[in-house]
Design a protein around this motif. Sequence first.
Motif, PDB file in Angstrom:
ATOM      1  N   GLU A 169       0.835  -1.190   0.000  1.00  0.00           N
ATOM      2  CA  GLU A 169       0.000   0.000   0.000  1.00  0.00           C
ATOM      3  C   GLU A 169       0.877   1.249   0.000  1.00  0.00           C
ATOM      4  OE1 GLU A 169      -2.204  -0.329   3.569  1.00  0.00           O
ATOM      5  OE2 GLU A 169      -3.388  -2.072   2.912  1.00  0.00           O
ATOM      6  N   VAL A 170       0.381   2.271  -0.651  1.00  0.00           N
ATOM      7  CA  VAL A 170       1.040   3.578  -0.649  1.00  0.00           C
ATOM      8  C   VAL A 170      -0.010   4.633  -0.340  1.00  0.00           C
ATOM      9  CG1 VAL A 170       2.270   5.291  -2.017  1.00  0.00           C
ATOM     10  CG2 VAL A 170       2.825   2.882  -2.277  1.00  0.00           C
ATOM     11  N   VAL A 171       0.255   5.472   0.668  1.00  0.00           N
ATOM     12  CA  VAL A 171      -0.669   6.540   1.043  1.00  0.00           C
ATOM     13  C   VAL A 171      -0.256   7.826   0.313  1.00  0.00           C
ATOM     14  CG1 VAL A 171      -1.608   7.921   2.928  1.00  0.00           C
ATOM     15  CG2 VAL A 171      -1.118   5.486   3.277  1.00  0.00           C
ATOM     16  N   VAL A 172      -1.199   8.416  -0.408  1.00  0.00           N
ATOM     17  CA  VAL A 172      -0.972   9.645  -1.165  1.00  0.00           C
ATOM     18  C   VAL A 172      -1.740  10.769  -0.460  1.00  0.00           C
ATOM     19  CG1 VAL A 172      -1.200  10.789  -3.392  1.00  0.00           C
ATOM     20  CG2 VAL A 172      -0.714   8.333  -3.291  1.00  0.00           C
ATOM     21  N   ASN A 173      -1.018  11.779   0.018  1.00  0.00           N
ATOM     22  CA  ASN A 173      -1.647  12.834   0.798  1.00  0.00           C
ATOM     23  C   ASN A 173      -2.527  13.727  -0.069  1.00  0.00           C
ATOM     24  OD1 ASN A 173      -1.946  14.062   3.410  1.00  0.00           O
ATOM     25  ND2 ASN A 173      -0.705  15.798   2.690  1.00  0.00           N
ATOM     26  N   ASP A 174      -3.442  14.449   0.589  1.00  0.00           N
ATOM     27  CA  ASP A 174      -4.410  15.281  -0.128  1.00  0.00           C
ATOM     28  C   ASP A 174      -3.769  16.423  -0.901  1.00  0.00           C
ATOM     29  OD1 ASP A 174      -4.100  16.232   2.795  1.00  0.00           O
ATOM     30  OD2 ASP A 174      -4.953  18.001   1.783  1.00  0.00           O
ATOM     31  N   ASP A 175      -2.566  16.854  -0.507  1.00  0.00           N
ATOM     32  CA  ASP A 175      -1.930  17.970  -1.212  1.00  0.00           C
ATOM     33  C   ASP A 175      -0.871  17.506  -2.210  1.00  0.00           C
ATOM     34  OD1 ASP A 175      -0.011  17.088   0.517  1.00  0.00           O
ATOM     35  OD2 ASP A 175       0.330  19.014   1.530  1.00  0.00           O
ATOM     36  N   HIS A 176      -0.885  16.237  -2.589  1.00  0.00           N
ATOM     37  CA  HIS A 176       0.066  15.746  -3.586  1.00  0.00           C
ATOM     38  C   HIS A 176      -0.202  16.406  -4.942  1.00  0.00           C
ATOM     39  CE1 HIS A 176       2.188  12.965  -6.273  1.00  0.00           C
ATOM     40  NE2 HIS A 176       2.940  12.681  -5.210  1.00  0.00           N
ATOM     41  N   ALA A 177       0.851  16.588  -5.711  1.00  0.00           N
ATOM     42  CA  ALA A 177       0.725  17.308  -6.984  1.00  0.00           C
ATOM     43  C   ALA A 177      -0.196  16.602  -7.972  1.00  0.00           C
ATOM     44  CB  ALA A 177       2.108  17.493  -7.599  1.00  0.00           C
ATOM     45  N   ASP A 178      -0.339  15.252  -7.868  1.00  0.00           N
ATOM     46  CA  ASP A 178      -1.174  14.521  -8.822  1.00  0.00           C
ATOM     47  C   ASP A 178      -2.650  14.478  -8.413  1.00  0.00           C
ATOM     48  OD1 ASP A 178       1.015  14.038 -10.372  1.00  0.00           O
ATOM     49  OD2 ASP A 178       1.407  12.035  -9.578  1.00  0.00           O
TER      50      ASP A 178
END
Length: 510
Positions: A169-178
């Motif tokens: 699993e990889v957690v992607v934060n809400d402010d990530h560029a994508d």
Amino acid sequence: MRWGTGLRRAAAIPVLGLLSGALVVLSSGTASANVAELVADYTCQGGLTQSGPVSLRTKLVVPTTVAVGQPLNIGWTLGYRQEHPTRFGSPGFFAPGGKVTVTGNVRLSGGWNGILQPKGFAEQPGQLANGTILTLPEGISDAAHTTAAAKVRVAPQRLVVNFIPPAGEVVVNDDHADVEYQAGNWSDENDRDEHYGDHHHDLHRSVDTGARVAYRFTGTGIEYVAPRDFRAGKVKFYIDGELATPAYVDASKNADGTPSTDADKGGQTLWGFRGLKYGKHLIQVVHDDVQGKWAQLDAFRVITRELQNPPEEYRTVCTLTNDPGAVIVTIGGSATPTGDPTGEPTDDPTGDPTDDPTGEPTPGPTGSRTPLPTCGPTPTPTPTPTRTPTPAPTPSPTWPTPSPTCTNPPSGGGTSPSPTNTSKSPTPTAAAKTTPKPTVTATVTVTPTRATPTTPQVIVTPKGGADTGRGPVEQSGPALAGAGSAMIAGSVLGGLTLLRRRAAHARGRD
């Protein structure tokens, strides 16, 4: 004069010993030279090449002589060309444990026609972001098992580079560029109190009906992380443009559907979707409640299940950009290979080493027989069939397969009895006095083998070294030098003893 002559003779003996010792020591180092190296340059395109073609410089290490029965090991070291700046890049965000695998192709021809496929992998050291430079395995290898004397031509061909994502699993934060906030007004709530439990202590929030956020991910599933709060409302989800299942989640309610009294209970996995085919996908989260209710995003969690095969979209093919040449490997032994006596490559389009794919003996023009086994001290017992002539115009004898009875001689000595043949004898005509012995032609093959997944026969891998082509036994230089020194010492002592005897004899005559 006698003393001078004796000294010269005595000195000659240890000098000869020294020279013989030196020759022994020098001869012990020749086995290490029985290897050849081929430098092969490649250009790689597609798959993991994000900024244009990637250039590799590789080196094959091939033994030039191999004993029959020993494996023909092919070692292959890999590396990026330093003068070219492009590298293989990670195709997305991945947890630690991703692997870069490399499979080579080595053409064998002559004594055996086929392809060896050296393989190796390099596990990437940490979590990967999109475009992170990927580490190559230091080397790959494979081996062919040799069964008879032959000459084999070894030449490198293409390389294939793959990336296998790790399961995890990889957690992607809400402010990530994508992460794209496509519709509505979204406020960026930063530096929230850590007791709320938000990922990275921040989130995005909107109160506008129809507000939408989208994220493109690569994996087999995804989860939506946001706070559970009585002030929040309902949101709906689309995967690849289609309404997902389940389609909605209401952050103001508990998992059983009852109203929640929680406020700012962050870090909650409120919704998830799994079972996607591995690849690139799009998730969209849409505010689907009345104006003023909160739609919030803390993070996305990307899921990747364990994959058995590398994804096709990460496959990269590398082709030769130079002519590295080839190596002729001599497989030593007493057997004589059939077919091409020179051992050079053949034009057989089938790739079979001989015309007889079974490897069985080829019958002679009048039949064939199986050689007898060796029993006791008698090296080759001879069958003694009884011939009963039967008149016939054209003889066509058939040799039976004898079934000898082997008896070892008694401990007191004596001769070993010859095996007896109780099978029916051939039936030549009375006019036939002798029957020519049939010939047996042995088929020579070099059978390729590959290492098992658990204990690969790899000498050069990310965690190993390449076969150097050295012989299995090498003499110790210091030990041989010591033996030569012992010979010199013995020669000197013998010379001195001879001189003393001659001097005593001379005094006696005087």
